[in-house]
Design a protein around this motif. Structure first.
Motif, PDB file in Angstrom:
ATOM      1  N   ASN A 271      16.331  -0.050   6.817  1.00 22.46           N
ATOM      2  CA  ASN A 271      17.451   0.889   6.790  1.00 22.46           C
ATOM      3  C   ASN A 271      17.278   1.816   5.584  1.00 22.46           C
ATOM      4  O   ASN A 271      16.429   1.591   4.722  1.00 22.46           O
ATOM      5  N   ASP A 272      18.080   2.851   5.556  1.00 23.10           N
ATOM      6  CA  ASP A 272      17.926   3.846   4.490  1.00 23.10           C
ATOM      7  C   ASP A 272      18.235   3.290   3.108  1.00 23.10           C
ATOM      8  O   ASP A 272      17.677   3.766   2.114  1.00 23.10           O
ATOM      9  N   ASP A 273      19.094   2.293   3.008  1.00 22.41           N
ATOM     10  CA  ASP A 273      19.356   1.701   1.693  1.00 22.41           C
ATOM     11  C   ASP A 273      18.105   0.990   1.170  1.00 22.41           C
ATOM     12  O   ASP A 273      17.810   1.053  -0.030  1.00 22.41           O
ATOM     13  N   GLN A 274      17.349   0.339   2.057  1.00 22.99           N
ATOM     14  CA  GLN A 274      16.100  -0.295   1.645  1.00 22.99           C
ATOM     15  C   GLN A 274      15.090   0.765   1.206  1.00 22.99           C
ATOM     16  O   GLN A 274      14.409   0.606   0.194  1.00 22.99           O
ATOM     17  N   ARG A 275      15.011   1.825   1.976  1.00 22.04           N
ATOM     18  CA  ARG A 275      14.097   2.910   1.618  1.00 22.04           C
ATOM     19  C   ARG A 275      14.498   3.525   0.280  1.00 22.04           C
ATOM     20  O   ARG A 275      13.656   3.810  -0.565  1.00 22.04           O
ATOM     21  N   TYR A 276      15.790   3.737   0.091  1.00 26.70           N
ATOM     22  CA  TYR A 276      16.291   4.346  -1.143  1.00 26.70           C
ATOM     23  C   TYR A 276      15.967   3.466  -2.351  1.00 26.70           C
ATOM     24  O   TYR A 276      15.560   3.963  -3.402  1.00 26.70           O
ATOM     25  N   GLY A 277      16.121   2.159  -2.193  1.00 24.41           N
ATOM     26  CA  GLY A 277      15.750   1.241  -3.280  1.00 24.41           C
ATOM     27  C   GLY A 277      14.276   1.358  -3.622  1.00 24.41           C
ATOM     28  O   GLY A 277      13.895   1.339  -4.797  1.00 24.41           O
TER      29      GLY A 277
ATOM     30  N   ALA B 196       0.843  -1.193   0.000  1.00 29.19           N
ATOM     31  CA  ALA B 196       0.000   0.000   0.000  1.00 29.19           C
ATOM     32  C   ALA B 196       0.879   1.244   0.000  1.00 29.19           C
ATOM     33  O   ALA B 196       2.087   1.182   0.284  1.00 29.19           O
ATOM     34  N   LYS B 197       0.278   2.371  -0.303  1.00 29.41           N
ATOM     35  CA  LYS B 197       0.994   3.644  -0.287  1.00 29.41           C
ATOM     36  C   LYS B 197       1.640   3.845   1.094  1.00 29.41           C
ATOM     37  O   LYS B 197       1.003   3.613   2.121  1.00 29.41           O
ATOM     38  N   GLY B 198       2.936   4.232   1.082  1.00 28.77           N
ATOM     39  CA  GLY B 198       3.659   4.462   2.326  1.00 28.77           C
ATOM     40  C   GLY B 198       4.316   3.229   2.899  1.00 28.77           C
ATOM     41  O   GLY B 198       4.917   3.278   3.966  1.00 28.77           O
ATOM     42  N   GLU B 199       4.203   2.103   2.185  1.00 30.95           N
ATOM     43  CA  GLU B 199       4.808   0.866   2.648  1.00 30.95           C
ATOM     44  C   GLU B 199       5.926   0.417   1.715  1.00 30.95           C
ATOM     45  O   GLU B 199       5.929   0.741   0.524  1.00 30.95           O
ATOM     46  N   VAL B 200       6.842  -0.347   2.286  1.00 31.20           N
ATOM     47  CA  VAL B 200       7.995  -0.886   1.566  1.00 31.20           C
ATOM     48  C   VAL B 200       8.060  -2.383   1.849  1.00 31.20           C
ATOM     49  O   VAL B 200       7.812  -2.817   2.978  1.00 31.20           O
ATOM     50  N   TRP B 201       8.401  -3.157   0.845  1.00 25.92           N
ATOM     51  CA  TRP B 201       8.558  -4.596   1.028  1.00 25.92           C
ATOM     52  C   TRP B 201       9.835  -4.866   1.814  1.00 25.92           C
ATOM     53  O   TRP B 201      10.901  -4.347   1.504  1.00 25.92           O
ATOM     54  N   ASP B 202       9.707  -5.675   2.850  1.00 21.93           N
ATOM     55  CA  ASP B 202      10.848  -6.071   3.673  1.00 21.93           C
ATOM     56  C   ASP B 202      11.121  -7.547   3.438  1.00 21.93           C
ATOM     57  O   ASP B 202      10.289  -8.392   3.785  1.00 21.93           O
ATOM     58  N   GLU B 203      12.256  -7.834   2.820  1.00 23.96           N
ATOM     59  CA  GLU B 203      12.615  -9.228   2.510  1.00 23.96           C
ATOM     60  C   GLU B 203      12.747 -10.075   3.772  1.00 23.96           C
ATOM     61  O   GLU B 203      12.408 -11.252   3.762  1.00 23.96           O
ATOM     62  N   LYS B 204      13.233  -9.472   4.837  1.00 20.68           N
ATOM     63  CA  LYS B 204      13.462 -10.224   6.069  1.00 20.68           C
ATOM     64  C   LYS B 204      12.154 -10.767   6.641  1.00 20.68           C
ATOM     65  O   LYS B 204      12.067 -11.934   7.003  1.00 20.68           O
ATOM     66  N   THR B 205      11.136  -9.926   6.688  1.00 19.37           N
ATOM     67  CA  THR B 205       9.850 -10.360   7.245  1.00 19.37           C
ATOM     68  C   THR B 205       8.899 -10.868   6.160  1.00 19.37           C
ATOM     69  O   THR B 205       7.841 -11.408   6.488  1.00 19.37           O
ATOM     70  N   ARG B 206       9.281 -10.672   4.905  1.00 24.77           N
ATOM     71  CA  ARG B 206       8.468 -11.051   3.750  1.00 24.77           C
ATOM     72  C   ARG B 206       7.067 -10.431   3.844  1.00 24.77           C
ATOM     73  O   ARG B 206       6.046 -11.087   3.599  1.00 24.77           O
ATOM     74  N   ALA B 207       7.086  -9.120   4.172  1.00 24.14           N
ATOM     75  CA  ALA B 207       5.816  -8.398   4.329  1.00 24.14           C
ATOM     76  C   ALA B 207       6.031  -6.927   3.986  1.00 24.14           C
ATOM     77  O   ALA B 207       7.158  -6.423   4.001  1.00 24.14           O
ATOM     78  N   CYS B 208       4.928  -6.266   3.688  1.00 23.41           N
ATOM     79  CA  CYS B 208       4.950  -4.819   3.487  1.00 23.41           C
ATOM     80  C   CYS B 208       4.914  -4.165   4.857  1.00 23.41           C
ATOM     81  O   CYS B 208       4.083  -4.535   5.697  1.00 23.41           O
ATOM     82  N   ILE B 209       5.809  -3.227   5.085  1.00 22.64           N
ATOM     83  CA  ILE B 209       5.828  -2.516   6.358  1.00 22.64           C
ATOM     84  C   ILE B 209       5.891  -1.014   6.093  1.00 22.64           C
ATOM     85  O   ILE B 209       6.306  -0.582   5.015  1.00 22.64           O
ATOM     86  N   LYS B 210       5.472  -0.243   7.060  1.00 16.80           N
ATOM     87  CA  LYS B 210       5.493   1.217   6.931  1.00 16.80           C
ATOM     88  C   LYS B 210       6.925   1.680   6.681  1.00 16.80           C
ATOM     89  O   LYS B 210       7.869   1.185   7.287  1.00 16.80           O
ATOM     90  N   ALA B 211       7.083   2.634   5.786  1.00 15.45           N
ATOM     91  CA  ALA B 211       8.415   3.119   5.405  1.00 15.45           C
ATOM     92  C   ALA B 211       9.191   3.665   6.589  1.00 15.45           C
ATOM     93  O   ALA B 211      10.424   3.592   6.616  1.00 15.45           O
TER      94      ALA B 211
END
Length: 177
Positions: free
Chosen positions: A58-64, A37-52
């Motif tokens: 980390n900032d590298d994940q956000r930057y990607g 959803a808007k404002g969320e980023v995929w987190d490979e570690k948890t395999r879920a969308c989480i709030k940015a």
């Protein structure tokens, strides 16, 4: 115009590494753009969308995610994720802020962001390339050529930043990533 001074200074050689990425390939879509959803980023570690703004990112994940969203044309979302980056208004953040602002039609704010990125790191060849492409869009080819010269003076010959700006100057076609 305000960008005239920055573009003139841009032609001066400095030694440093560029911010951002020199990856010539567009970002590969991930769940960030296909499921989250808007404002969320995929987190490979948890395999879920989480709030940015979640501290587990980390900032590298956000930057990607910013790069991916910008490529997908979701500039407002990219800007909102840039706002969550803990590192603050660094040169790489300001580079992509300028890109997203420019692509969303906020030209003056984009110019200000590119100039801030370059002021923080005069050798940021990615910011110079994107700024130069904006200058091409504005039909300011002399100023775009100054950015290209600065890229080359900062060890950027042969990089995606140089090639994309040189191509934009030659063809008038700019890049979306």
């Amino acid at each position: 115009m305000r960008f005239l001074l920055a573009a003139t200074v841009a032609a001066l050689p400095f030694a440093s590494f560029a911010a951002g990425t020199e990856d010539a390939a567009p970002p590969t879509p991930t769940e960030t753009t296909t499921e989250c959803a808007k404002g969320e980023v995929w987190d490979e570690k948890t395999r879920a969308c989480i709030k940015a703004e979640d501290s587990s990112l980390n900032d590298d994940q956000r930057y990607g995610a910013v790069r991916e969203l910008a490529y997908a044309g979701r500039y407002d979302e990219a800007l909102s994720i840039l706002d969550t980056m803990v590192e603050g208004d660094t040169s790489r953040v300001m580079t992509y802020r300028g890109f997203a602002l420019r692509k969303s039609g906020q030209i003056e704010q984009g110019i200000a962001a590119y100039e801030a990125a370059i002021a923080l790191d005069p050798a940021n060849i990615l910011a110079r390339s994107y700024y130069g492409q904006l200058l091409v869009e504005m039909n300011e080819l002399d100023l775009a050529n100054l950015q290209l010269a600065s890229i080359r003076a900062n060890d950027g010959a042969g990089t995606w930043s140089e090639r994309s700006l040189a191509s934009a100057i030659e063809t008038g076609v700019t890049y979306t990533y």
